[in-house]
Design a protein around this motif. Structure first.
Motif: not given
Length: 351
Positions: A111, A146, A153-154, A157-158, A160-161
């Motif tokens: 990232g 991104s 991007l951050k 990613q959050r 997706q988790k």
């Protein structure tokens, strides 16, 4: 992958790599793209980028590049260390790889690398952006945004988790090992992060659409009415707050379905966008020639978007993108390509 050792200086302007197949032309572009995006555009699993011989010998694989940008030099190294394990997987690979990224000798995450230098890749497989599944179009948007903004991007990613955690909890609820009210926290997180991603994609599509229309007109040279329509899985509101409300309502409406099939049913991971010409969906009705032109249109709009947002143009990579094009379209595309500071082209046909 198949370049054991290569030290190559790249000039500004257009460089063409010409030769037969299976010589490493695409591998070269893969290495350049890896330094920008932190992932290969060809490999499903990153083990595939390391030669079998090197992996079996436990040797490192390194891609090391220096970028000159705004009067400064940025050095990026992406390294893979094979780690052996017992047994083969379905691809017959008996090893994993551990990846490490360094920017100017400082260890970075993927990232943190993305955005240092931007790249836009044109390939023959881009036809799937038009005629393929929605996942490819979502990936197009995610890579674009991104590169334009590290915050996106951050956030992605959050999100997706959150989806992974929520899906796991849905399975536990169905099996009677968790209570349904435990979903409340993850629902709130999903709505907050998901609505923000949806809104960012919507704003990007608003900017991409006129660029797509303009580039398509230049490439096709035909009187065709192109429309690009973002299709989020939740109803867009007039602003981010209203979109969050709509997201919450959509989530409540599918709660019964989610309990029966324990996966998150709405959110950015279900989004898509349509390309329409004269009200016909090109995902269904495009000829291969039309689909190829539309895919090139998306890539040109991507390059223009990155140039406007970041203030400098991306490295432009053409991987055998001209092979199925008529001479008129080739000429028009190359004319546009020469406006960028650095362009790398691979081809098996010098003509």
């Amino acid at each position: 992958r198949n370049l054991t050792q290569l030290d190559l200086g790249l000039s500004p302007g257009v460089t063409v790599y010409y030769g037969p197949n299976a010589q490493g032309k695409t591998t070269l572009l893969e290495a350049v793209y890896l330094l920008c995006i932190a992932r290969s555009f060809r490999a499903e699993n990153e083990r595939e980028v390391v030669t079998f011989q090197a992996a079996n010998a436990g040797e490192q694989a390194l891609v090391d590049g220096t970028i000159e940008k705004n009067g400064q030099r940025v050095r990026v190294i992406v390294g893979y260390q094979p780690t052996h394990r017992s047994g083969n997987d379905t691809n017959g690979l008996a090893y994993n790889v551990r990846k490490e990224i360094r920017v100017n000798r400082i260890k970075r995450t993927a990232g943190e690398l993305i955005g240092h230098v931007n790249a836009v890749l044109f390939s023959a497989a881009d036809i799937e952006l038009v005629q393929g599944p929605p996942s490819g179009r979502r990936r197009f948007l995610d890579i674009l945004l991104s590169q334009a903004d590290n915050l996106y991007l951050k956030g992605l990613q959050r999100y997706q988790k959150i989806v992974q955690q929520r899906n796991q909890l849905l399975r536990l609820v169905r099996e009677g090992r968790a209570e349904a009210d435990e979903l409340t926290f993850w629902n709130d997180e999903l709505v907050r992060e998901g609505a923000w991603i949806t809104w960012r994609r919507y704003e990007a599509m608003r900017q991409l659409t006129p660029a797509c229309v303009r580039h398509h007109e230049d490439l096709s040279g035909q009187e065709e009415n192109l429309e690009v329509a973002y299709r989020p899985s939740v109803l867009l509101g007039g602003d981010l707050s209203e979109t969050e409300n709509n997201f919450g309502e959509a989530l409540a409406a599918v709660s019964y379905r989610e309990r029966a099939r324990p996966v998150t049913a709405v959110g950015p991971h279900r989004d898509d966008f349509n390309l329409m010409i004269d009200d016909a969906d090109m995902g269904i009705f495009a000829s291969r020639g039309q689909a190829r032109t539309l895919a090139l249109t998306l890539r040109l709009a991507e390059a223009e978007f990155l140039s406007s947002v970041r203030g400098d143009g991306p490295v432009v990579l053409f991987d055998d993108a001209f092979s199925a094009m008529d001479s008129s379209r080739r000429h028009r595309l190359l004319e546009k390509a020469t406006h960028y500071e650095q362009v790398l082209i691979t081809t098996t046909d010098l003509e």
